[in-house]
Write an enzyme that holds these catalytic residues in place. Structure first.
Site, PDB file in Angstrom:
ATOM      1  N   GLU A 112      41.236 -15.314  -7.569  1.00 56.87           N
ATOM      2  CA  GLU A 112      39.954 -15.826  -7.088  1.00 56.87           C
ATOM      3  C   GLU A 112      39.749 -17.274  -7.510  1.00 56.87           C
ATOM      4  OE1 GLU A 112      37.118 -11.915  -6.700  1.00 56.87           O
ATOM      5  OE2 GLU A 112      37.591 -12.609  -8.722  1.00 56.87           O
ATOM      6  N   GLU A 132      42.045  -4.972  -7.880  1.00 59.99           N
ATOM      7  CA  GLU A 132      40.858  -4.319  -8.426  1.00 59.99           C
ATOM      8  C   GLU A 132      40.701  -2.871  -7.976  1.00 59.99           C
ATOM      9  OE1 GLU A 132      40.001  -8.677  -8.897  1.00 59.99           O
ATOM     10  OE2 GLU A 132      40.990  -7.397  -7.416  1.00 59.99           O
TER      11      GLU A 132
END
Length: 258
Positions: A112, A132
Site C-alpha cells: 500500500e 490480508e
C-alpha cells in the site's frame, strides 16, 4: 529509531529501519513516519523523496502482526489513518515526487505504501502481495481503493482475493512498476531517476503531481480547466522563463523554485 530520514542535495532518503522484522510497521513506526512526512512537507529545500526499507529482504512486510498492541477489526477501521498505511499510501499533502526503492518484499501495508509513491523502482527479486484475506483482515489502508485504479481490475481483485504474490516484472507489465533491475543496479537506477527529477523544474513537478492527484475523478475537459494553486504558481514563475532561456542559450537551467 524505526525510521530514519537523511536529506542530501535536496533529496529526503526515508528508510524503514527494522530489518529483523522485515521492516514491518507498528504504531511507533507509523508515528515516526508521520513526523517525517510532516517535516518533509515543511522543508522547502526538499525536491524529491526516496522511500525504502533497510537490509536486502524487504521493502516492508506491512503491519507488524507479532505486536499485541495493534488495533484490529472495527476498532482499526474506525481509527484508520486518513493518509493510508504508513501515512503515505493515500497522502496528498506531499507536493514533491516520491520514489519507492523496492529492495525486496512489499507485502500488505508495504505494498500500500508503494501505491502511494509516484515512481516505483524495484529489484528483480521484489515480490508484491496483499495477503490480508489470508489472515482474516482487509487491505483497508489503500489497497482496496487504490490498486484497481492503477492496474486492470481483474488483476487487482485476483491479488486481493487470493493473496498471491506477483513479481516486479509482472507488475511492470501492468504499469505499476516503472523499472526493474538487478540488486546490483538498484541504487544506480534510483539515482538516475532522482537525477532526472532534480534536472526538472520543481514547480512544474509540483503542478504535474497536483494535477495527477486531483483530477482522476474528472472528465478530460474538466481536468484540463482545473486551476490548482500549483498550476498557477508554475505558470507565473521565474523558472518558466529560465527554462526557455536556458534552452535557447544551450545551457543547464538554474532552477530557483520561484
Amino acid at each position: 529509531m524505526n525510521v530514519t530520514c537523511k536529506i542530501l542535495d535536496h533529496v529526503a532518503w526515508v528508510t524503514i529501519n527494522r530489518p529483523d522484522r522485515m521492516n514491518a510497521v507498528d504504531s511507533q513506526t507509523e508515528s515516526e513516519l508521520e513526523r517525517i512526512w510532516q517535516s518533509i512537507e515543511g522543508d522547502t529545500s526538499v525536491r524529491c523523496v526516496v522511500l525504502t526499507g533497510a537490509g536486502n529482504k524487504a521493502f516492508s512486510a506491512g503491519a507488524d502482526l507479532k505486536s499485541d498492541s495493534e488495533l484490529s477489526g472495527l476498532k482499526y477501521w474506525a481509527h484508520q489513518n486518513p493518509n493510508g498505511f504508513g501515512g503515505i499510501a493515500l497522502r496528498k499533502s506531499i507536493k514533491v515526487p516520491v520514489v519507492a526503492r523496492v529492495n525486496g518484499l512489499a507485502l500488505g501495508g508495504g505494498m500500500e505504501m508503494v501505491l502511494g509513491c509516484d515512481i516505483v523502482i524495484a529489484s528483480e527479486r521484489a515480490k508484491f502481495s496483499l495477503p490480508e484475506a489470508k489472515v482474516g483482515r482487509l487491505p483497508l489502508d489503500g489497497g482496496m481503493v487504490a490498486l484497481n485504479r492503477m492496474i486492470p481490475s481483474k488483476i487487482a481483485s485476483g491479488m486481493m482475493m487470493t493473496g498471491r504474490m506477483m513479481s516486479a516484472k509482472d507488475l511492470a507489465s501492468y504499469g505499476l512498476v516503472n523499472s526493474v533491475v538487478s540488486d546490483e543496479d538498484l541504487d544506480n537506477e534510483v539515482n538516475d531517476w532522482v537525477s532526472d527529477i532534480l534536472n526538472s523544474a520543481p514547480l512544474s513537478l509540483k503542478a504535474i503531481k497536483a494535477s495527477l492527484s486531483n483530477t482522476t475523478h474528472l472528465s478530460i475537459q474538466e481536468a484540463r480547466s482545473l486551476q490548482t494553486p500549483e498550476l498557477v504558481a508554475a505558470l507565473v514563475s521565474e523558472d518558466a522563463e529560465e527554462g526557455v532561456r536556458a534552452f535557447r542559450e544551450k545551457r543547464v537551467p538554474n532552477w530557483k523554485g520561484r
